[in-house]
Design a protein around this motif. Structure first.
Motif, PDB file in Angstrom:
ATOM      1  N   LYS A 196      71.853  47.213  -5.535  1.00 27.90           N
ATOM      2  CA  LYS A 196      71.876  46.294  -4.393  1.00 27.90           C
ATOM      3  C   LYS A 196      73.257  45.675  -4.207  1.00 27.90           C
ATOM      4  O   LYS A 196      73.612  45.285  -3.095  1.00 27.90           O
ATOM      5  CB  LYS A 196      70.811  45.214  -4.574  1.00 27.90           C
ATOM      6  CG  LYS A 196      69.434  45.846  -4.483  1.00 27.90           C
ATOM      7  CD  LYS A 196      68.350  44.943  -4.020  1.00 27.90           C
ATOM      8  CE  LYS A 196      67.184  45.803  -3.566  1.00 27.90           C
ATOM      9  NZ  LYS A 196      65.883  45.216  -3.767  1.00 27.90           N
TER      10      LYS A 196
ATOM     11  N   ILE B  89      75.247  48.464  -2.365  1.00 24.33           N
ATOM     12  CA  ILE B  89      74.985  48.623  -0.940  1.00 24.33           C
ATOM     13  C   ILE B  89      75.222  47.320  -0.184  1.00 24.33           C
ATOM     14  O   ILE B  89      74.813  47.175   0.963  1.00 24.33           O
ATOM     15  CB  ILE B  89      73.558  49.147  -0.673  1.00 24.33           C
ATOM     16  CG1 ILE B  89      72.522  48.215  -1.282  1.00 24.33           C
ATOM     17  CG2 ILE B  89      73.387  50.540  -1.206  1.00 24.33           C
ATOM     18  CD1 ILE B  89      71.095  48.683  -1.074  1.00 24.33           C
TER      19      ILE B  89
ATOM     20  N   ARG C 242      79.082  50.565   6.016  1.00 26.80           N
ATOM     21  CA  ARG C 242      77.632  50.684   5.858  1.00 26.80           C
ATOM     22  C   ARG C 242      77.076  51.849   6.658  1.00 26.80           C
ATOM     23  O   ARG C 242      76.092  52.459   6.273  1.00 26.80           O
ATOM     24  CB  ARG C 242      76.939  49.391   6.301  1.00 26.80           C
ATOM     25  CG  ARG C 242      76.891  48.328   5.248  1.00 26.80           C
ATOM     26  CD  ARG C 242      75.661  47.464   5.425  1.00 26.80           C
ATOM     27  NE  ARG C 242      75.700  46.696   6.637  1.00 26.80           N
ATOM     28  CZ  ARG C 242      76.179  45.456   6.721  1.00 26.80           C
ATOM     29  NH1 ARG C 242      76.658  44.873   5.658  1.00 26.80           N
ATOM     30  NH2 ARG C 242      76.176  44.818   7.862  1.00 26.80           N
TER      31      ARG C 242
ATOM     32  N   VAL D 169      70.343  54.512   2.526  1.00 21.63           N
ATOM     33  CA  VAL D 169      69.676  53.949   1.366  1.00 21.63           C
ATOM     34  C   VAL D 169      68.180  54.234   1.439  1.00 21.63           C
ATOM     35  O   VAL D 169      67.564  54.023   2.482  1.00 21.63           O
ATOM     36  CB  VAL D 169      69.880  52.418   1.294  1.00 21.63           C
ATOM     37  CG1 VAL D 169      69.310  51.883  -0.003  1.00 21.63           C
ATOM     38  CG2 VAL D 169      71.342  52.062   1.421  1.00 21.63           C
TER      39      VAL D 169
ATOM     40  N   TYR E 170      64.616  53.158  -0.476  1.00 20.17           N
ATOM     41  CA  TYR E 170      64.131  52.106  -1.364  1.00 20.17           C
ATOM     42  C   TYR E 170      62.958  52.596  -2.189  1.00 20.17           C
ATOM     43  O   TYR E 170      62.331  53.611  -1.880  1.00 20.17           O
ATOM     44  CB  TYR E 170      63.734  50.884  -0.541  1.00 20.17           C
ATOM     45  CG  TYR E 170      64.928  50.255   0.098  1.00 20.17           C
ATOM     46  CD1 TYR E 170      65.602  49.240  -0.553  1.00 20.17           C
ATOM     47  CD2 TYR E 170      65.414  50.710   1.305  1.00 20.17           C
ATOM     48  CE1 TYR E 170      66.730  48.676   0.004  1.00 20.17           C
ATOM     49  CE2 TYR E 170      66.541  50.154   1.875  1.00 20.17           C
ATOM     50  CZ  TYR E 170      67.196  49.146   1.213  1.00 20.17           C
ATOM     51  OH  TYR E 170      68.311  48.593   1.753  1.00 20.17           O
TER      52      TYR E 170
ATOM     53  N   ARG F  11      65.016  58.701   7.120  1.00 23.96           N
ATOM     54  CA  ARG F  11      65.660  57.611   7.850  1.00 23.96           C
ATOM     55  C   ARG F  11      67.065  57.359   7.305  1.00 23.96           C
ATOM     56  O   ARG F  11      68.008  57.142   8.065  1.00 23.96           O
ATOM     57  CB  ARG F  11      64.822  56.337   7.749  1.00 23.96           C
ATOM     58  CG  ARG F  11      65.405  55.206   8.565  1.00 23.96           C
ATOM     59  CD  ARG F  11      64.580  53.957   8.455  1.00 23.96           C
ATOM     60  NE  ARG F  11      64.590  53.421   7.102  1.00 23.96           N
ATOM     61  CZ  ARG F  11      63.792  52.459   6.686  1.00 23.96           C
ATOM     62  NH1 ARG F  11      62.894  51.946   7.503  1.00 23.96           N
ATOM     63  NH2 ARG F  11      63.862  52.015   5.456  1.00 23.96           N
TER      64      ARG F  11
ATOM     65  N   ASP G 114      66.818  54.252  -4.884  1.00 22.89           N
ATOM     66  CA  ASP G 114      66.315  53.289  -5.864  1.00 22.89           C
ATOM     67  C   ASP G 114      65.012  53.834  -6.436  1.00 22.89           C
ATOM     68  O   ASP G 114      63.996  53.833  -5.764  1.00 22.89           O
ATOM     69  CB  ASP G 114      66.089  51.938  -5.181  1.00 22.89           C
ATOM     70  CG  ASP G 114      65.850  50.842  -6.194  1.00 22.89           C
ATOM     71  OD1 ASP G 114      65.895  51.141  -7.397  1.00 22.89           O
ATOM     72  OD2 ASP G 114      65.625  49.695  -5.778  1.00 22.89           O
TER      73      ASP G 114
END
Lengths: 270, 410
Positions: free
Chosen positions: A60, A63, A92, A97, A99, A165, A177
């Motif tokens: 975290k 990112i 970014r 990312v 999750y 996504r 993650d």
């Protein structure tokens, strides 16, 4: 001295992410300190460590969600946290990312989820966008699920949709993650294969948090090992190299599931 | 008749006896039936080897079906004499289960505290292994409990207030920046979301606002009639209802309904998104959470609340009218009296209040939702915080606005 199998000369690869002297705190409690490592372009970089040692927290920070207590995280040589808002946004946009739970927006269909970054940053026509969304979903094995809602699909599918996504904007770096947490061995393996194929065919740099040994050895080409006791990194390098050659017994133990330790204590006894 | 009575009596008698037998059976055989082969636990202390050495030999069944013997004697012996080593031995009749293991752990902790060496080699091997497992990881000494009544109560209140102020100002600043971005056409807010929230906060709230406003109008009318009847001025009940609804109750009732309804919903929605990492996902997609999540909700409430308040005013007057009609006031009288009761400025004061209330409710709801922790319990807490904070804000703001209106003479 045995050469690390995956280490190529720096001229061939250049650092995509450079973490230096990073200290992470949660409130006043220290999570990790003095982290120094770099992720090369095209690496599958694994963040390893026992439960609760701050792997996800490190991700975290990487990112940009949490501000480091000290130290820098640089992307292509530019520190993220001292950059201006617009520069941060530019950086970014080059990441994707995924999750732990997928983190899909529950009020939107899968297609709407995947197209959100596209509507936000591109000027694509709706028809083109629909095609692209269909392609991205097909890439993660979810062809035909465009109009499903996140609550209507399984956990493994939600993770893959999250990956679609994350890949919507063709990112240069993909962060994962705990991708295989909560998946059965076969689904986890399929996800690992998918990640590996994506990294090889798209040339994406991948940063992945996991403690699944199978994943670590199957896909990791480089990595860092965090320790909860000393609150710093114990070692960096390729997982397969660290398994046998790490100077830290704890790292060898972790990577061999405690087998190495038993062997060694046996040797000492003899 | 006699036959029926005697049959019933016999039946009752039998069932009573059966009940007693069943109870007896259950109590003595089912519950304790397996205990007949038990040997009650005991211990014997030996201390004749040396003054620093003490040993206890355990016998019988140390398990959960027995009452463990009073081992205070062991502890007091260990305390009184200068014992360095305590050995636990067992005799052949010894049986154990986790009841014994629990006692052993207590003994171990005691010995650790008093620096006594505890020797357990005389125990059965399994008991010894389990004990090692239980004592493998040292006792966590730091506590997660915070003292409820600490000496620093005053300090913690001040700290809490400062924290609240900091959060309030920070969130206010973020919202202001977000609103500025809307005007500069750089916002991430989406029009579709706004209309969806507008529907939720507006038309969907009409039924409950209708019911409560009508009833509040009636309550005001009853309250007024009882007082005004003493002066024979019952017709002024229209003034009371009109001014009461328009200046105060319309805005406040709508606000309280919306705090419980929409403010709580906002907190729960955003809190769940926070738990589900959706907020993080938005941030990493480069979408500003304030623009995307907070502003559409806030604007929807700001648009909906004044309209709902107007509606509530009218319904309240209708409710008051129903009461007035039942009190021998004609409809024409009521309407005539009502039309002279308040001016446009009175309506405006109420609408301005509702505008402020809308901002406060959505502020409290969204702030609590975004500050939500990562567990389902945290969502409940966020919702509670949202409603409680919103109602506190409402009442404080209402009082402040009333003072302001009074000073300005509006």
């Amino acid at each position: 001295m045995i050469e690390q199998p995956d280490s190529k000369s720096l001229s061939e690869k250049s650092a995509a992410i450079e973490v230096s002297q990073l200290t992470m705190k949660y409130g006043s409690s220290l999570i990790q300190q003095n982290l120094n490592f770099s992720v090369q372009k095209g690496d599958v970089f694994v963040i390893m460590g026992g439960s609760g040692c701050g792997k996800s927290t490190l991700l975290k920070h990487m990112i940009g969600l949490y501000q480091p207590a000290a130290g820098t995280i640089a992307y292509d040589g530019r520190d993220y946290f001292s950059a201006t808002d617009i520069q941060q946004l530019k950086m970014r946009k080059r990441w994707g990312v995924t999750y732990q739970s997928g983190a899909l927006f529950s009020a939107m269909t899968l297609a709407e989820n995947v197209s959100l970054p596209l509507t936000q940053y591109t000027r694509m026509k709706p028809a083109e966008m629909a095609d692209l969304v269909r392609y991205k979903l097909a890439l993660v094995g979810l062809a035909g699920f465009e109009d499903y809602y996140p609550s209507e699909i399984s956990g493994g599918m939600a993770k893959r949709a999250g990956l679609a996504r994350a890949m919507a904007l063709d990112p240069e770096v993909l962060f994962f993650d705990e991708p295989s947490a909560g998946l059965d061995p076969l689904s986890a393996k399929r996800l690992d294969d998918l990640i590996l194929q994506l990294s090889q065919s798209l040339g994406v740099t991948i940063v992945i948090v996991t403690h699944e040994l199978e994943s670590i050895f199957a896909i990791g080409s480089n990595g860092v090992f965090l320790d909860a006791q000393t609150k710093t990194q114990l070692d960096t390098g390729a997982p397969s190299y660290m398994l046998n050659h790490s100077a830290q017994p704890l790292v060898r133990d972790f990577l061999s599931r405690g087998q190495g330790h038993q062997q060694r204590s046996g040797e000492i006894c003899r | 008749m006699g036959l029926v009575k005697s049959v019933t009596g016999i039946f009752t008698g039998f069932s009573f006896v059966y009940m007693l037998v069943a109870l007896f059976y259950q109590y003595f055989f089912v519950r304790y039936g397996h205990l007949d082969s038990m040997v009650s636990p005991g211990f014997k202390i030996t201390r004749n080897v040396s003054p620093e050495y003490l040993s206890a030999s355990l016998s019988g069944h140390w398990d959960r079906y027995q009452t463990l013997p009073d081992t205070e004697q062991i502890f007091s012996e260990l305390e009184s004499e200068n014992v360095q080593t305590f050995e636990v031995l067992t005799d052949p009749s010894f049986r154990w289960d986790s009841q014994f293991s629990a006692w052993l752990l207590k003994l171990q902790r005691y010995c650790d505290r008093s620096k006594i060496k505890l020797m357990l080699s005389g125990l059965p091997e399994e008991a010894h292994t389990l004990h090692q497992l239980a004592t493998a990881v040292p006792l966590q000494t730091s506590s997660n409990k915070t003292a409820f009544f600490s000496i620093n109560l005053f300090q913690s209140i001040i700290k809490g207030l400062l924290q609240w102020l900091e959060d309030f100002v920070l969130f206010l600043g973020e919202i202001t920046l977000g609103i500025l971005r809307i005007f500069r056409l750089r916002s991430d807010a989406r029009r579709g979301d706004f209309f969806q929230f507008l529907h939720q906060a507006g038309p969907a709230a009409l039924p409950i606002v209708t019911l409560l406003s009508f009833l509040v109008g009636m309550i005001l009318a009853y309250l007024g009639t009882v007082q005004l009847r003493q002066f024979g001025a019952e017709v002024y009940v229209a003034d009371l209802v009109g001014v009461g609804m328009v200046r105060e109750m319309g805005a406040l009732m709508t606000a309280i309904i919306m705090a419980g309804r929409t403010g709580a919903a906002y907190a729960a929605q955003l809190g769940t998104m926070q738990v589900n990492e959706e907020v993080d996902a938005l941030t990493t997609l480069g979408i500003k959470t304030v623009d995307y999540l907070v502003l559409p909700r806030m604007l929807a409430l700001v648009v909906a609340m004044p309209l709902l308040t107007l509606y509530s005013d009218i319904l309240g007057m209708l409710g008051g009218g129903v009461v007035a009609l039942s009190m021998d006031i004609t409809f024409t009288q009521y309407v005539h009296q009502l039309s002279g009761a308040f001016a446009m400025s009175d309506v405006m004061t109420g609408l301005f209040k509702s505008l402020v209330f809308a901002l406060l409710i959505s502020f409290a709801g969204c702030q609590a939702g975004l500050a939500c922790g990562r567990s389902s319990a945290a969502v409940g807490k966020a919702t509670t915080t949202a409603v409680v904070t919103a109602i506190v804000y409402l009442v404080v703001a209402d009082a402040g606005l009333n003072i302001l209106y009074f000073q300005l003479g509006i």
